[in-house]
Write an enzyme that holds these catalytic residues in place. Structure first.
Site, mmCIF file in Angstrom:
data_model
loop_
_atom_site.group_PDB
_atom_site.id
_atom_site.type_symbol
_atom_site.label_atom_id
_atom_site.label_comp_id
_atom_site.label_asym_id
_atom_site.label_seq_id
_atom_site.Cartn_x
_atom_site.Cartn_y
_atom_site.Cartn_z
ATOM 1 N N LYS A 46 0.697 -9.626 16.443
ATOM 2 C CA LYS A 46 1.381 -9.459 15.323
ATOM 3 C C LYS A 46 1.396 -7.879 14.982
ATOM 4 C CE LYS A 46 -2.240 -10.133 12.072
ATOM 5 N NZ LYS A 46 -2.851 -10.934 10.823
ATOM 6 N N ARG A 140 -4.565 -18.454 0.012
ATOM 7 C CA ARG A 140 -3.497 -17.657 0.567
ATOM 8 C C ARG A 140 -2.425 -18.479 1.306
ATOM 9 N NH1 ARG A 140 -4.959 -12.692 4.870
ATOM 10 N NH2 ARG A 140 -5.218 -14.760 5.930
ATOM 11 N N TYR A 268 -0.839 22.078 -0.927
ATOM 12 C CA TYR A 268 -0.467 21.563 -2.409
ATOM 13 C C TYR A 268 -1.627 21.647 -3.273
ATOM 14 C CZ TYR A 268 4.312 20.254 -0.798
ATOM 15 O OH TYR A 268 5.367 20.369 -0.442
ATOM 16 N N MET A 316 3.064 15.410 3.566
ATOM 17 C CA MET A 316 4.085 14.326 4.427
ATOM 18 C C MET A 316 4.388 14.810 5.769
ATOM 19 S SD MET A 316 8.166 13.457 3.235
ATOM 20 C CE MET A 316 7.564 12.753 1.481
#
Length: 382
Positions: A46, A140, A268, A316
């Site tokens: 998966k 779940r 930043y 980013m």
């Protein structure tokens, strides 16, 4: 104001960040896990094979001891069939309006976690092979214990009518990564009860699976006829009990290098300031590519044979690395993570720096990163 003495840039033809998968590592892990299993091994591929390429992981695992494949969605299973893989494939996480007819046409087994799912499969996909899914303690996916007996009875009637075949029963352990946790005994007991209940209705599931990677390595009592292993194939042992081989290496080219004075703020928010004159290297990789921003101020990469800290915030598209006085050149390659054999950080290191799991790290890398496999290792994979 701090001054930058020099800045050099890499040739634009230098390769982009690259993620390389080593099938030999997957093969070795599969053989180890298959040897630990008391029954058969289902290779769970998966999430694109835990970020390593579903088809690559599937083919390698099947050549080294796995006998079947597991995925969540029907689409993931269908992609395996389109790639030419013919081994049994189980899909276990689908909405009630999923395209079950296409799944059956593609010879996919289907997990059934509720009466609504069972009804949808009977109506739209006659002839389906199903695995009834019992919730063994996660609240779940899977049928609640209070609805299990009714689900089994309904499935048995559908089977007698020739509408489907119940080939399996499945569950999942909540705390297998903690072998001594009492929830594991509860899960095993509930699964045993679920099997007895299914048999009492006349069902005879030949495939019975509860254990995933951690339980495969630590809890033979949970193995039954089959174990489902995904994370372990690519080097992740959630239990921390066994040394597996990491199968992924991520590299990035140095885009630019600059020499700066002490007191130069970086990135930043100026969250880090150089404590001394140093050299900063820029890598074109950031949180948009899946590099965890939470690792800011903690992470390291391997450059010129030594660990160098990532400084300032993970942006980013880029990170800054403090290489000290090392004469790094634009165009050189940094190893962001790998198997750790050359001293580079591993996915486990990045997980620790990010307060998360290695699973999240390896499945998070995005499409801007070029993919490849270690061709030389393919020779050892049947």
């Amino acid at each position: 104001m701090s001054a930058v003495a020099t800045t050099t840039y890499a040739d634009p033809r230098v390769s982009a960040p690259q993620l390389v998968v080593d099938p030999a590592a997957i093969a070795a892990n599969t053989r180890l896990l298959a040897a630990r299993a008391t029954g058969e091994l289902m290779a769970v591929v998966k999430a694109d094979g835990f970020g390593h390429g579903a088809v690559t992981v599937a083919r390698t695992a099947l050549a080294n001891g796995a006998t079947g494949l597991g995925v969540t969605s029907i689409a993931e299973g269908f992609a395996l069939r389109e790639a030419g893989l013919r081994a049994p494939v189980l899909s276990w996480l689908n909405p009630v309006d999923a395209d079950f007819a296409t799944a059956v046409a593609a010879d996919l087994d289907l997990a059934v976690p509720s009466a609504a799912h069972l009804d949808a499969v009977v109506r739209t996909a006659p002839g389906a092979r199903v695995h009834l899914h019992l919730d063994t303690g996660l609240a779940r996916d899977g049928a609640e214990p209070t609805s299990w007996a009714r689900l089994c009875r309904t499935a048995r009637r559908a089977e007698q009518a020739g509408l489907l075949t119940v080939v399996g029963v499945m569950g999942h352990l909540a705390c297998a990564d903690e072998p001594g946790h009492p929830a594991n005994a509860t899960g095993r007991t509930r699964f045993a009860w679920g099997l007895e209940t299914a048999r009492a209705t006349g069902l005879r599931p030949v495939v019975r699976h509860l254990a995933a990677t951690a339980a495969t390595l630590t809890d033979p009592r949970s193995h039954h006829t089959t174990v489902r292993v995904g994370a372990g194939l690519v080097g992740i042992d959630p239990s921390g009990s066994t040394e597996l081989t990491w199968a992924m290496t991520l590299t990035a080219p140095v885009v630019s290098v600059r020499r700066v004075r002490a007191g130069t703020p970086v990135g930043y928010g100026h969250s880090w300031t150089t404590p001394r004159a140093t050299t900063l290297a820029l890598l074109p990789l950031g949180y948009a590519d899946g590099l965890p921003r939470a690792a800011s101020g903690r992470a390291e990469v391997l450059l010129r044979g030594r660990r160098c800290p990532v400084v300032g915030r993970v942006s980013m598209d880029q990170v800054v690395v403090d290489v000290g006085d090392e004469p790094v050149l634009a165009g050189e390659t940094a190893t962001v993570l790998g198997p750790g054999t050359a001293g580079e950080p591993t996915p486990a290191d990045w997980a620790a720096w990010s307060d998360t799991l290695p699973h999240e790290v390896v499945t998070g890398f995005g499409p801007r990163i070029a993919r490849g496999t270690v061709v030389s290792s393919l020779r050892g994979v049947r």
